[in-house]
Scaffold this active site. Structure first.
Site, PDB file in Angstrom:
ATOM      1  N   LYS A 126       0.856  -1.197   0.000  1.00  0.00           N
ATOM      2  CA  LYS A 126       0.000   0.000   0.000  1.00  0.00           C
ATOM      3  C   LYS A 126       0.889   1.243   0.000  1.00  0.00           C
ATOM      4  O   LYS A 126       1.596   1.509   0.974  1.00  0.00           O
ATOM      5  CB  LYS A 126      -0.919   0.042   1.224  1.00  0.00           C
ATOM      6  CG  LYS A 126      -2.019   1.098   1.004  1.00  0.00           C
ATOM      7  CD  LYS A 126      -2.605   1.651   2.269  1.00  0.00           C
ATOM      8  CE  LYS A 126      -1.794   2.708   2.916  1.00  0.00           C
ATOM      9  NZ  LYS A 126      -1.696   3.991   2.183  1.00  0.00           N
ATOM     10  N   PRO A 127       0.857   1.996  -1.091  1.00  0.00           N
ATOM     11  CA  PRO A 127       1.643   3.237  -1.100  1.00  0.00           C
ATOM     12  C   PRO A 127       0.953   4.308  -0.263  1.00  0.00           C
ATOM     13  O   PRO A 127      -0.204   4.156   0.119  1.00  0.00           O
ATOM     14  CB  PRO A 127       1.650   3.629  -2.587  1.00  0.00           C
ATOM     15  CG  PRO A 127       0.470   2.959  -3.199  1.00  0.00           C
ATOM     16  CD  PRO A 127       0.122   1.768  -2.344  1.00  0.00           C
ATOM     17  N   GLU A 153      -1.075   7.672   0.480  1.00  0.00           N
ATOM     18  CA  GLU A 153      -2.183   8.229  -0.303  1.00  0.00           C
ATOM     19  C   GLU A 153      -1.729   9.421  -1.148  1.00  0.00           C
ATOM     20  O   GLU A 153      -2.281   9.690  -2.209  1.00  0.00           O
ATOM     21  CB  GLU A 153      -3.394   8.585   0.562  1.00  0.00           C
ATOM     22  CG  GLU A 153      -3.148   9.128   1.965  1.00  0.00           C
ATOM     23  CD  GLU A 153      -2.859   8.056   3.011  1.00  0.00           C
ATOM     24  OE1 GLU A 153      -1.788   7.418   2.920  1.00  0.00           O
ATOM     25  OE2 GLU A 153      -3.674   7.877   3.927  1.00  0.00           O
ATOM     26  N   SER A 209       5.983   6.862  10.215  1.00  0.00           N
ATOM     27  CA  SER A 209       6.138   7.571  11.495  1.00  0.00           C
ATOM     28  C   SER A 209       6.119   6.615  12.687  1.00  0.00           C
ATOM     29  O   SER A 209       5.603   5.488  12.594  1.00  0.00           O
ATOM     30  CB  SER A 209       5.001   8.582  11.632  1.00  0.00           C
ATOM     31  OG  SER A 209       3.763   7.895  11.662  1.00  0.00           O
ATOM     32  N   GLU A 217      10.887   0.728   9.963  1.00  0.00           N
ATOM     33  CA  GLU A 217      11.813   1.792   9.546  1.00  0.00           C
ATOM     34  C   GLU A 217      11.126   3.112   9.866  1.00  0.00           C
ATOM     35  O   GLU A 217      10.237   3.547   9.129  1.00  0.00           O
ATOM     36  CB  GLU A 217      12.096   1.691   8.036  1.00  0.00           C
ATOM     37  CG  GLU A 217      12.826   0.426   7.620  1.00  0.00           C
ATOM     38  CD  GLU A 217      14.331   0.487   7.887  1.00  0.00           C
ATOM     39  OE1 GLU A 217      14.793   1.463   8.503  1.00  0.00           O
ATOM     40  OE2 GLU A 217      15.026  -0.450   7.481  1.00  0.00           O
ATOM     41  N   CYS A 225      14.003  10.592   6.276  1.00  0.00           N
ATOM     42  CA  CYS A 225      14.087  10.014   7.628  1.00  0.00           C
ATOM     43  C   CYS A 225      15.477  10.212   8.212  1.00  0.00           C
ATOM     44  O   CYS A 225      15.629  10.461   9.401  1.00  0.00           O
ATOM     45  CB  CYS A 225      13.732   8.538   7.582  1.00  0.00           C
ATOM     46  SG  CYS A 225      14.716   7.629   6.383  1.00  0.00           S
ATOM     47  N   GLU A 263      11.180  15.215  15.483  1.00  0.00           N
ATOM     48  CA  GLU A 263      11.419  15.162  14.041  1.00  0.00           C
ATOM     49  C   GLU A 263      10.526  16.203  13.369  1.00  0.00           C
ATOM     50  O   GLU A 263       9.295  16.109  13.444  1.00  0.00           O
ATOM     51  CB  GLU A 263      11.085  13.767  13.512  1.00  0.00           C
ATOM     52  CG  GLU A 263      11.370  13.615  12.041  1.00  0.00           C
ATOM     53  CD  GLU A 263      11.004  12.231  11.504  1.00  0.00           C
ATOM     54  OE1 GLU A 263       9.880  11.771  11.773  1.00  0.00           O
ATOM     55  OE2 GLU A 263      11.852  11.641  10.822  1.00  0.00           O
TER      56      GLU A 263
END
Ligand code: NAD
Length: 475
Positions: free
Chosen positions: A170-171, A173, A224, A245, A279, A378
């Protein structure tokens, strides 16, 4: 308006509901993608389960040949893929082109790696033959973010395919286009239908349906910390292994004996590449007080000289991914103004060539309290937080004072000091007098602490997608 379809069992599949895809350089909707329902995701997993049996039984040489051919097709379609990646992410054309090249390299690397990857024999005694073999999980689920959509997809999916798994991806959105193009191209290159399936949709909808499906044997998640935690919970319920990751707040640590000419351009690139939405971005500068003033001056003048603009003008710096992401970055900068010194940047850019795009100035904030939000969280934007130190011990303490541990850069001309830092800094990768190993396809990557667990990239990246079976044979 581009219309796209999900890819399930080698077929283009549309869904009733759709999601708009926005060009971050212009703020305009330019494509629509299906918002797959949980039932559609479940169907993709069932199809992948059926396809996985034939795929795992193919010879390693066959699998490698197909994977290698997909990589060749990626390079054949380089202009097309570059255009899509630049449009959906807003990243400058030359960065998008580099991402396509890295994507192709994943196919080439893992095609070779799997051909020389095997188990071992264990010499217990002369009456027993013990050997291990690597076996796939079956169907692996892959959830990827929007910052490097194509290369992170390849980083996660290609070693899994090489190991003999079928995949459902699933990429994000925001960035589904190149994943779908890559999936179609894989079929053209000879990957059997159903071995790689792409379901587009939201995280809470399609993503959650994928990670909770009983047919998924392993989950690879890049994104995240918050979402990583919820997926880890879902996986723990079913005792399914996961690779996480996650985020980072990585430092460049500059000692007084560093070669500043060499350090400055690399440090600037480490925070401005992809507009800081990386990241492993070098988001913190920890600098010895003797070279602090000079480093800040040099970086400020480079930040000010950056050409900012739409992806297709191939600037140094493109827009952020969305209006929401830009507002978030700006809120961080504003929150720090009272107690730190914004030396350059700190503004949203609009009008003129920026139009309605999501542009933000490269920003350097000096005198950042390491315990503050600017020093800990972050930000995921082009914002560099600067803090000084006096001793090596102090540098180590600062480097390790966040919850993250993804990457670090150490800048010094003293070899012993460099290796001492490598030992003591808590991070998955430590660079000495450099930062980021180019594409890094060959180099194991992953986090300590809240930056995640498991490793991707390199030969190490194959291990997570397989499991060892031990055979013990009495002779
Ligand atoms: P995100 O966690 O919001 O989303 C990542 C993916 O998870 C998206 O595809 C999203 O749709 C999906 N998702 C969201 N909720 C879900 C749910 N409940 N169940 C299943 N899937 C769900 O992250 P993002 O904003 O897209 O990306 C930025 C983050 O990713 C940053 O923290 C960044 O550091 C991290 N990241 C890490 C790496 C790495 O290799 N360590 C690489 C790139 C990005």
């Amino acid at each position: 308006m581009r219309q796209t379809a999900a890819l399930v069992g080698g077929e283009a599949v549309t869904s009733g509901a759709t999601i708009n895809v926005v060009d971050p350089s212009t703020g305009e909707v330019f494509a629509e993608t299906p918002d797959c329902s949980p039932a559609e995701v479940a169907n993709a997993v069932v199809i992948a389960q059926a396809a996985s049996i034939g795929w795992r039984n193919r010879s390693v040489a066959d699998r490698a040949a197909i994977i290698r051919r997909i990589g060749h097709f990626v390079l054949r379609d380089l202009p097309l893929l570059t255009e899509s990646e630049a449009r959906q992410t807003g990243k400058p054309l030359r960065q998008a082109r580099r991402d396509v090249e890295i994507t192709a390299r994943y196919f080439d690397f893992y095609a070779s790696a799997i051909e020389t990857f095997g188990g071992e024999t264990i010499p217990l005694n002369n009456d027993t033959l013990i050997y291990t073999r690597w076996e796939p999980h079956g169907v692996t689920g892959h959830i990827v973010p929007w910052n490097y959509p194509m290369s992170i997809m390849a980083r996660s999916v290609v070693p899994s395919l090489a190991m003999g798994n079928a995949c459902v991806l699933k990429p994000a959105e925001e960035t589904p286009l190149t994943a779908l193009q890559l999936g179609t191209l894989a079929i053209e290159a000879g990957l059997p239908p159903g071995v790689l399936n792409i379901v587009t949709g939201t995280g809470e909808g399609a993503g959650a349906a994928l990670v909770t499906h009983p047919g998924i044997g392993h989950i690879s998640f890049t994104g995240s910390v918050e979402v990583g935690r919820s997926i880890s919970h879902a996986a723990a319920e079913r005792l399914v292994p996961v690779t996480m990751e996650l985020g980072g707040k990585s430092p460049n640590i500059v000692f007084a004996d560093a070669d500043l000419d060499r350090a400055v351009p690399v440090i600037v690139n480490s925070i401005l590449q992809n507009a800081g939405q990386t990241c492993s971005a070098g988001a913190r500068l920890l600098v010895h007080e003797a070279v602090h003033r000079e480093m800040v001056d040099r970086i400020v003048s480079r930040f000010a000289a950056m050409v900012i603009g739409p992806a297709f003008e191939d600037p140094d710096l493109g827009p952020l991914i969305s209006a929401a992401q830009r507002a978030r970055v700006h809120a961080f900068v504003e929150s720090g103004r009272a107690n730190a010194d914004v030396k350059t940047g700190g503004r949203m850019l609009s009008g003129g060539k920026f139009g309605k795009g999501f542009f933000y100035e490269p920003t350097l904030i000096d005198g950042v309290d390491p315990a503050s939000s600017l020093g800990q969280d972050e930000i995921f934007g082009p914002v560099l937080a600067v803090t000084t130190f006096r001793t090596l011990d102090e540098a180590v303490e600062l480097a390790n004072c966040t919850d993250y541990g993804l990457v670090a850069g150490v800048w010094t001309s003293d070899l012993a000091k460099a290796h001492r830092m490598v030992q003591q800094v808590v991070a998955g990768q430590v660079f000495v007098n450099s930062y980021g190993a180019s594409g890094g396809v060959e180099v194991p990557f992953g986090g300590f602490k809240r930056s995640g667990f498991g490793r991707e990239k390199g030969v190490e990246g194959l291990r997570g997608f397989g499991q060892i079976k031990t055979a013990v044979v009495a002779l």
